[in-house]
Scaffold this active site. Sequence first.
Site, mmCIF file in Angstrom:
data_model
loop_
_atom_site.group_PDB
_atom_site.id
_atom_site.type_symbol
_atom_site.label_atom_id
_atom_site.label_comp_id
_atom_site.label_asym_id
_atom_site.label_seq_id
_atom_site.Cartn_x
_atom_site.Cartn_y
_atom_site.Cartn_z
ATOM 1 C CE LYS A 49 38.124 49.832 47.798
ATOM 2 N NZ LYS A 49 39.397 49.194 48.249
HETATM 3 O O1 G3P Z 1 43.387 47.064 46.801
HETATM 4 C C1 G3P Z 1 43.706 45.987 45.939
HETATM 5 C C2 G3P Z 1 44.553 45.010 46.620
HETATM 6 O O2 G3P Z 1 43.968 44.570 47.812
HETATM 7 C C3 G3P Z 1 44.912 43.862 45.758
HETATM 8 O O3 G3P Z 1 46.259 43.759 45.861
HETATM 9 O O4 G3P Z 1 48.494 42.762 45.605
HETATM 10 O O5 G3P Z 1 46.550 41.371 46.449
HETATM 11 O O6 G3P Z 1 46.662 42.070 44.080
HETATM 12 P P1 G3P Z 1 47.017 42.398 45.471
#
Ligand code: G3P
Length: 218
Positions: free
Chosen positions: A90
């Site tokens: 990534k």
């Molecule tokens: O892979 C993306 C993730 O880590 C972000 O998720 O729910 O923290 O916005 P969130």
Amino acid sequence: MPVSPRLYVDSADVTRVGELLEGGLVAGVTTNPTILERSGRRVGEIAELYDQWVAQGASEVFFQTWGADASELLANADRILALGDRVVVKVPATREGFVATRSLVAGGATVLVTAVYSPAQALACASYGVRYVAPYLGRLRDSGRDGVALIADMQAVCAGSETNVIAASLRSPDDIVELRQVGVPYFTAHPDVILGLLSDETSDQAAAEFEAAIGRIS
Ligand code: G3P
């Protein structure tokens, strides 16, 4: 060409990831530095995590490169790529990240560009031939933008190219359903969201009734 939806787990919690992999419920595991940190993992443990998840059936394991410029991003990407043939590297969607991305794709690496926030960035990814782009639905919404519409536009600009959308920052099963309805093929989410996708209280009640009936007629 129609593409079946595919689920990944976005976590480094080895117990929960292991359950999902061994149950055949997800195709692979996605991580990023924040996810690793939240699970108390160190960079030095990445190889061990990769081996464990591959042994548990992951067809792809994603680790994110890091660094202040393209050459650092590339050097760390090389360490990640050396883990094995099921690894996806990534790269964050920054100017330096795109420089590194171009070189990684040219070298034959499987690349996911992450934290993609605009259809224009997704278009750039498709022009570079990356395998995956990861937009963050929840964070798009947090910033006041129409996340589903933007991700639908990303899906449209990637259609017909080698680049596939893996939607991330998904906070409920309904987020996944909504994005699938605009054509998004792949999804990565927290174990609770993945498990939420699989269950409904009424299904459990129906299953309990079937079990009770079989008990009575056996
Ligand atoms: O892979 C993306 C993730 O880590 C972000 O998720 O729910 O923290 O916005 P969130």
